[in-house]
Every structure is written in C-alpha cells, then in structure tokens.
Design a protein around this motif. Sequence first.
Motif, PDB file in Angstrom:
ATOM      1  N   SER A  19      37.378  -1.954  16.408  1.00 16.49           N
ATOM      2  CA  SER A  19      37.404  -1.120  15.208  1.00 16.49           C
ATOM      3  C   SER A  19      37.678  -2.036  14.035  1.00 16.49           C
ATOM      4  CB  SER A  19      38.478  -0.026  15.292  1.00 16.49           C
ATOM      5  OG  SER A  19      39.752  -0.555  14.966  1.00 16.49           O
ATOM      6  N   ASN A  20      37.395  -1.539  12.849  1.00 15.96           N
ATOM      7  CA  ASN A  20      37.721  -2.335  11.658  1.00 15.96           C
ATOM      8  C   ASN A  20      39.060  -1.922  11.062  1.00 15.96           C
ATOM      9  OD1 ASN A  20      37.125   0.108  10.487  1.00 15.96           O
ATOM     10  ND2 ASN A  20      35.337  -0.613   9.326  1.00 15.96           N
ATOM     11  N   GLY A  21      39.829  -1.084  11.805  1.00 10.71           N
ATOM     12  CA  GLY A  21      41.145  -0.684  11.344  1.00 10.71           C
ATOM     13  C   GLY A  21      41.099   0.222  10.130  1.00 10.71           C
ATOM     14  N   ASP A  22      40.130   1.141  10.108  1.00 13.24           N
ATOM     15  CA  ASP A  22      39.887   1.952   8.920  1.00 13.24           C
ATOM     16  C   ASP A  22      40.750   3.213   8.856  1.00 13.24           C
ATOM     17  OD1 ASP A  22      38.415   2.216   6.495  1.00 13.24           O
ATOM     18  OD2 ASP A  22      37.239   3.829   7.402  1.00 13.24           O
ATOM     19  N   TYR A  23      41.806   3.274   9.652  1.00  9.22           N
ATOM     20  CA  TYR A  23      42.654   4.466   9.696  1.00  9.22           C
ATOM     21  C   TYR A  23      43.202   4.827   8.318  1.00  9.22           C
ATOM     22  CZ  TYR A  23      46.532   7.528  11.091  1.00  9.22           C
ATOM     23  OH  TYR A  23      47.400   8.576  11.226  1.00  9.22           O
ATOM     24  N   ALA A  24      43.511   3.822   7.500  1.00  6.19           N
ATOM     25  CA  ALA A  24      44.040   4.070   6.155  1.00  6.19           C
ATOM     26  C   ALA A  24      42.978   3.842   5.084  1.00  6.19           C
ATOM     27  CB  ALA A  24      45.248   3.174   5.893  1.00  6.19           C
ATOM     28  N   GLY A  25      41.699   3.764   5.490  1.00 11.21           N
ATOM     29  CA  GLY A  25      40.623   3.579   4.527  1.00 11.21           C
ATOM     30  C   GLY A  25      40.435   2.158   4.053  1.00 11.21           C
ATOM     31  N   LEU A  26      40.945   1.187   4.814  1.00 16.34           N
ATOM     32  CA  LEU A  26      40.853  -0.224   4.412  1.00 16.34           C
ATOM     33  C   LEU A  26      39.992  -1.032   5.379  1.00 16.34           C
ATOM     34  CD1 LEU A  26      44.605  -0.838   3.460  1.00 16.34           C
ATOM     35  CD2 LEU A  26      42.685  -0.546   1.882  1.00 16.34           C
ATOM     36  N   GLY A  27      39.029  -0.363   6.000  1.00 15.23           N
ATOM     37  CA  GLY A  27      38.247  -1.026   7.045  1.00 15.23           C
ATOM     38  C   GLY A  27      37.572  -2.305   6.607  1.00 15.23           C
ATOM     39  N   TRP A  28      36.882  -2.271   5.456  1.00 10.54           N
ATOM     40  CA  TRP A  28      36.159  -3.462   5.010  1.00 10.54           C
ATOM     41  C   TRP A  28      37.116  -4.586   4.652  1.00 10.54           C
ATOM     42  CZ3 TRP A  28      36.706  -5.531   0.111  1.00 10.54           C
ATOM     43  CH2 TRP A  28      37.381  -4.756  -0.838  1.00 10.54           C
ATOM     44  N   VAL A  29      38.291  -4.238   4.131  1.00 10.68           N
ATOM     45  CA  VAL A  29      39.301  -5.248   3.803  1.00 10.68           C
ATOM     46  C   VAL A  29      39.833  -5.888   5.076  1.00 10.68           C
ATOM     47  CG1 VAL A  29      41.579  -5.640   2.792  1.00 10.68           C
ATOM     48  CG2 VAL A  29      39.970  -4.087   1.672  1.00 10.68           C
ATOM     49  N   ARG A  30      40.173  -5.049   6.050  1.00  3.81           N
ATOM     50  CA  ARG A  30      40.775  -5.571   7.272  1.00  3.81           C
ATOM     51  C   ARG A  30      39.782  -6.390   8.096  1.00  3.81           C
ATOM     52  NH1 ARG A  30      44.471  -1.625  10.507  1.00  3.81           N
ATOM     53  NH2 ARG A  30      45.083  -3.675  11.289  1.00  3.81           N
ATOM     54  N   ALA A  31      38.512  -6.019   8.060  1.00  5.35           N
ATOM     55  CA  ALA A  31      37.500  -6.814   8.757  1.00  5.35           C
ATOM     56  C   ALA A  31      37.423  -8.219   8.168  1.00  5.35           C
ATOM     57  CB  ALA A  31      36.147  -6.119   8.685  1.00  5.35           C
ATOM     58  N   SER A  32      37.465  -8.302   6.845  1.00  7.95           N
ATOM     59  CA  SER A  32      37.448  -9.616   6.178  1.00  7.95           C
ATOM     60  C   SER A  32      38.707 -10.406   6.506  1.00  7.95           C
ATOM     61  CB  SER A  32      37.323  -9.435   4.664  1.00  7.95           C
ATOM     62  OG  SER A  32      36.122  -8.770   4.328  1.00  7.95           O
ATOM     63  N   GLU A  33      39.830  -9.698   6.577  1.00  7.25           N
ATOM     64  CA  GLU A  33      41.096 -10.363   6.906  1.00  7.25           C
ATOM     65  C   GLU A  33      41.057 -10.941   8.320  1.00  7.25           C
ATOM     66  OE1 GLU A  33      44.107  -7.650   4.118  1.00  7.25           O
ATOM     67  OE2 GLU A  33      43.855  -7.185   6.237  1.00  7.25           O
ATOM     68  N   LEU A  34      40.429 -10.239   9.243  1.00  9.76           N
ATOM     69  CA  LEU A  34      40.327 -10.748  10.614  1.00  9.76           C
ATOM     70  C   LEU A  34      39.544 -12.056  10.649  1.00  9.76           C
ATOM     71  CD1 LEU A  34      40.655 -10.500  13.692  1.00  9.76           C
ATOM     72  CD2 LEU A  34      38.563  -9.115  13.705  1.00  9.76           C
ATOM     73  N   VAL A  35      38.443 -12.108   9.923  1.00 11.61           N
ATOM     74  CA  VAL A  35      37.639 -13.332   9.880  1.00 11.61           C
ATOM     75  C   VAL A  35      38.465 -14.493   9.328  1.00 11.61           C
ATOM     76  CG1 VAL A  35      35.625 -14.430   8.823  1.00 11.61           C
ATOM     77  CG2 VAL A  35      35.455 -12.091   9.685  1.00 11.61           C
ATOM     78  N   GLU A  36      39.224 -14.230   8.260  1.00 15.11           N
ATOM     79  CA  GLU A  36      40.055 -15.278   7.663  1.00 15.11           C
ATOM     80  C   GLU A  36      41.182 -15.685   8.596  1.00 15.11           C
ATOM     81  OE1 GLU A  36      41.607 -18.041   4.936  1.00 15.11           O
ATOM     82  OE2 GLU A  36      39.635 -17.161   5.276  1.00 15.11           O
ATOM     83  N   SER A  37      41.789 -14.720   9.256  1.00 12.13           N
ATOM     84  CA  SER A  37      42.852 -15.012  10.204  1.00 12.13           C
ATOM     85  C   SER A  37      42.357 -15.921  11.320  1.00 12.13           C
ATOM     86  CB  SER A  37      43.393 -13.701  10.790  1.00 12.13           C
ATOM     87  OG  SER A  37      44.296 -13.945  11.839  1.00 12.13           O
ATOM     88  N   CYS A  38      41.192 -15.578  11.860  1.00 13.27           N
ATOM     89  CA  CYS A  38      40.631 -16.394  12.942  1.00 13.27           C
ATOM     90  C   CYS A  38      40.268 -17.786  12.448  1.00 13.27           C
ATOM     91  CB  CYS A  38      39.411 -15.691  13.541  1.00 13.27           C
ATOM     92  SG  CYS A  38      39.826 -14.229  14.521  1.00 13.27           S
ATOM     93  N   ARG A  39      39.792 -17.883  11.218  1.00 14.22           N
ATOM     94  CA  ARG A  39      39.483 -19.200  10.657  1.00 14.22           C
ATOM     95  C   ARG A  39      40.721 -20.071  10.625  1.00 14.22           C
ATOM     96  NH1 ARG A  39      40.193 -22.156   6.450  1.00 14.22           N
ATOM     97  NH2 ARG A  39      41.444 -20.547   5.390  1.00 14.22           N
ATOM     98  N   MET A  40      41.856 -19.476  10.233  1.00 11.18           N
ATOM     99  CA  MET A  40      43.109 -20.219  10.205  1.00 11.18           C
ATOM    100  C   MET A  40      43.519 -20.691  11.594  1.00 11.18           C
ATOM    101  SD  MET A  40      45.400 -17.977   7.543  1.00 11.18           S
ATOM    102  CE  MET A  40      45.052 -17.963   5.787  1.00 11.18           C
ATOM    103  N   LEU A  41      43.101 -19.955  12.587  1.00  9.08           N
ATOM    104  CA  LEU A  41      43.432 -20.319  13.964  1.00  9.08           C
ATOM    105  C   LEU A  41      42.397 -21.229  14.605  1.00  9.08           C
ATOM    106  CD1 LEU A  41      44.765 -16.908  15.302  1.00  9.08           C
ATOM    107  CD2 LEU A  41      46.064 -18.981  14.879  1.00  9.08           C
ATOM    108  N   GLY A  42      41.391 -21.612  13.846  1.00  6.44           N
ATOM    109  CA  GLY A  42      40.376 -22.517  14.379  1.00  6.44           C
ATOM    110  C   GLY A  42      39.224 -21.815  15.056  1.00  6.44           C
ATOM    111  N   ILE A  43      39.057 -20.505  14.819  1.00  6.29           N
ATOM    112  CA  ILE A  43      37.949 -19.752  15.395  1.00  6.29           C
ATOM    113  C   ILE A  43      36.966 -19.444  14.271  1.00  6.29           C
ATOM    114  CG2 ILE A  43      37.269 -17.655  16.626  1.00  6.29           C
ATOM    115  CD1 ILE A  43      40.163 -17.479  17.669  1.00  6.29           C
ATOM    116  N   PRO A  44      35.774 -20.005  14.295  1.00  6.80           N
ATOM    117  CA  PRO A  44      34.819 -19.795  13.190  1.00  6.80           C
ATOM    118  C   PRO A  44      34.300 -18.364  13.153  1.00  6.80           C
ATOM    119  CG  PRO A  44      33.769 -20.979  14.983  1.00  6.80           C
ATOM    120  CD  PRO A  44      35.224 -20.891  15.336  1.00  6.80           C
ATOM    121  N   LYS A  45      33.810 -17.957  11.989  1.00  4.46           N
ATOM    122  CA  LYS A  45      33.363 -16.572  11.817  1.00  4.46           C
ATOM    123  C   LYS A  45      32.203 -16.216  12.732  1.00  4.46           C
ATOM    124  CE  LYS A  45      30.343 -17.662   7.869  1.00  4.46           C
ATOM    125  NZ  LYS A  45      30.070 -17.358   6.433  1.00  4.46           N
TER     126      LYS A  45
END
Length: 307
Positions: free
Chosen positions: A76-102
């Motif tokens: 899911s994109n975590g859209d329970y509070a209506g922030l799905g597109w934001v949280r999806a982008s945050e996941l990509v950035e989080s993984c980048r910080m961990l060394g996992i490319p988008k």
Amino acid sequence: MGGEAWWIGAVVVAAIAVSIMRIIFKVRSQEAFIRNFKEEGDILLVIAHPDDEAMFFTPTILALKDSVKIHVMSLSNGDYAGLGWVRASELVESCRMLGIPKERVSVVDDPSLQVFLYHAHDTANSCLKDGPTNSWSAETISLYVLPYLKKNGISVVITFDDYGISGRFEDMSCCRAALREFSGHPNHIALHTAFVKLVQTKRIEKGKAWKLQSVNLLRKYLGPLSVLENDALQWLGSNSSTSQTVYCWDLGSVWKCLKVRLVNNNTEFSSLYTELQAHGSQCEWFRHLFIVFGRYSYMNTLDLVEG
C-alpha cells in the motif's frame, strides 16, 4: 532508600553497557546470518506500509545490503490519512538512504482490485488500501508478489509473522482499538497469511519464506537489553534451531528518517536513525520512543514460514 536507588541505577547502567558491548560484538560476528542469505541471491522484503522497512527491518537491511540485492515491495502507499503520494516518495528516499536504489522499490496502489479486500464495515467497497480495519486477501497479495519474484528471478522473501509486530498507536483511541494495538495490525498479519498459503501451495518453495518474529509487549520495549534477553533464551535452548538473528548498532539510519539530528562523530552509531528522516510525514513523538526503546532497532529474529 537513597542507597538502594543508587545500586539499582548502577545495575541498570551496567546492564545497558553490557548490552551495548554485546550488540557491537554480535554486529561484527554475524557472518553466518549474511552467508545464509548471500547464497540465496536476491531477496524481496514485502511490507504493508511505507516506513515499515525503517521501523522494523533496519537490522536485516543493514546487515545484507552489501552482500545481496534487496528489493522492497510495499503493498500500500499508506494512504489511510490521505498522504499516499507523499509516503510513497518517502519510501523511495528511505530505501536510497539504506543503499537500495529506486529501481528495486515497488509501491502498490491499485484500487481496481476491489473484489479481493475484506473491509470490516463495508465488503462492497473494498480495495487494497491502508487502514487499521482493512485486511487483505492472500490472492490479492499473490497477484503482485508472484509476478515480481518471477520477473526478477527472486526465490527468497521476508515479511511479518502471524502477530504482525503490533497495531498502530493511532488505533488506541478507545478500548476496542487498544485491543487491536496488542493483537497486531491486520495489514501485517495478512502478509503472513498470504505467504503461508503460497508455501502450502508450493508457489513459493518451502524454506525460502521468512517472517520477522514478534514478541510480547514487555520484550518488545527492552531496547538494547533485548540482546541479553535473547542470549538467555539461547542458553536455555528456547529459540528455534532454524531462527536467524541479526543485530544492529547503527541507530542513525532510522533517526535521520525521523528528522532528528544526532551530534555524533561515530558513523556506525549515527547511521541507525538515517532511514526515518525520509519519512517526515510520520515524524511523531511515539516513533522516537519506539526507535530508542524498541527491540527492532537493535535486532531482528527471522523464522521460516511454515506451510
């Protein structure tokens, strides 16, 4: 009374110091954990929401990222509070910080598969969406997971167990919701249920699906003392012989994801809070406490999914 308090404080400080030393020692001697998964090739981490990778799976990701290619799929994109597109982008950035490319990060957002999701209050209006009262079907999950595994030649998956760690803090607005907090988030539990069925039907090979071990409330919030508790269980022979435990002393990777600045020159330490800085929309006070006192900042124990 003052003398007794001093001794109690000294014992607690000593226990924490010993725990930290044990964690650092185990971080440097966990080749067996890495070797076990390195031999399997790429790994798919299947989570329910963006930020699950940061809150619960950081020790596993940090231990394996330099040895195997880790893929992350959020169902899911975590859209329970209506922030799905934001949280999806945050996941990509989080993984980048961990060394996992988008390119190895996938976020599912497909409301057209409405028939497969059971909603506690409205079965006619069901879809694969986030929420504390939503539970996903195994077939819906397999529609996304199996093609991804085949396309990328992956045979090993990691996800939650049948307890699902726990529910969300925001679910605790009433007694009934509080019970959900301790019985597990249905989205997490649904992932485990799906992988049990996939192993049972041999669509995923037995011995290739792993689940993150949940523990009771007391054990969950022992912080670094969790390592001593785990040592005691190993000494007593209480842990499964097939369990794989990995340790982490890198709190910066998660802390940065919560946008908390650490003044620390030790890069190994300051790297565990890196991950949740990316999840700025989820930067709430209780997540800071969870990272400091939660077991999953310091260790992950993975068990095989039994079909």
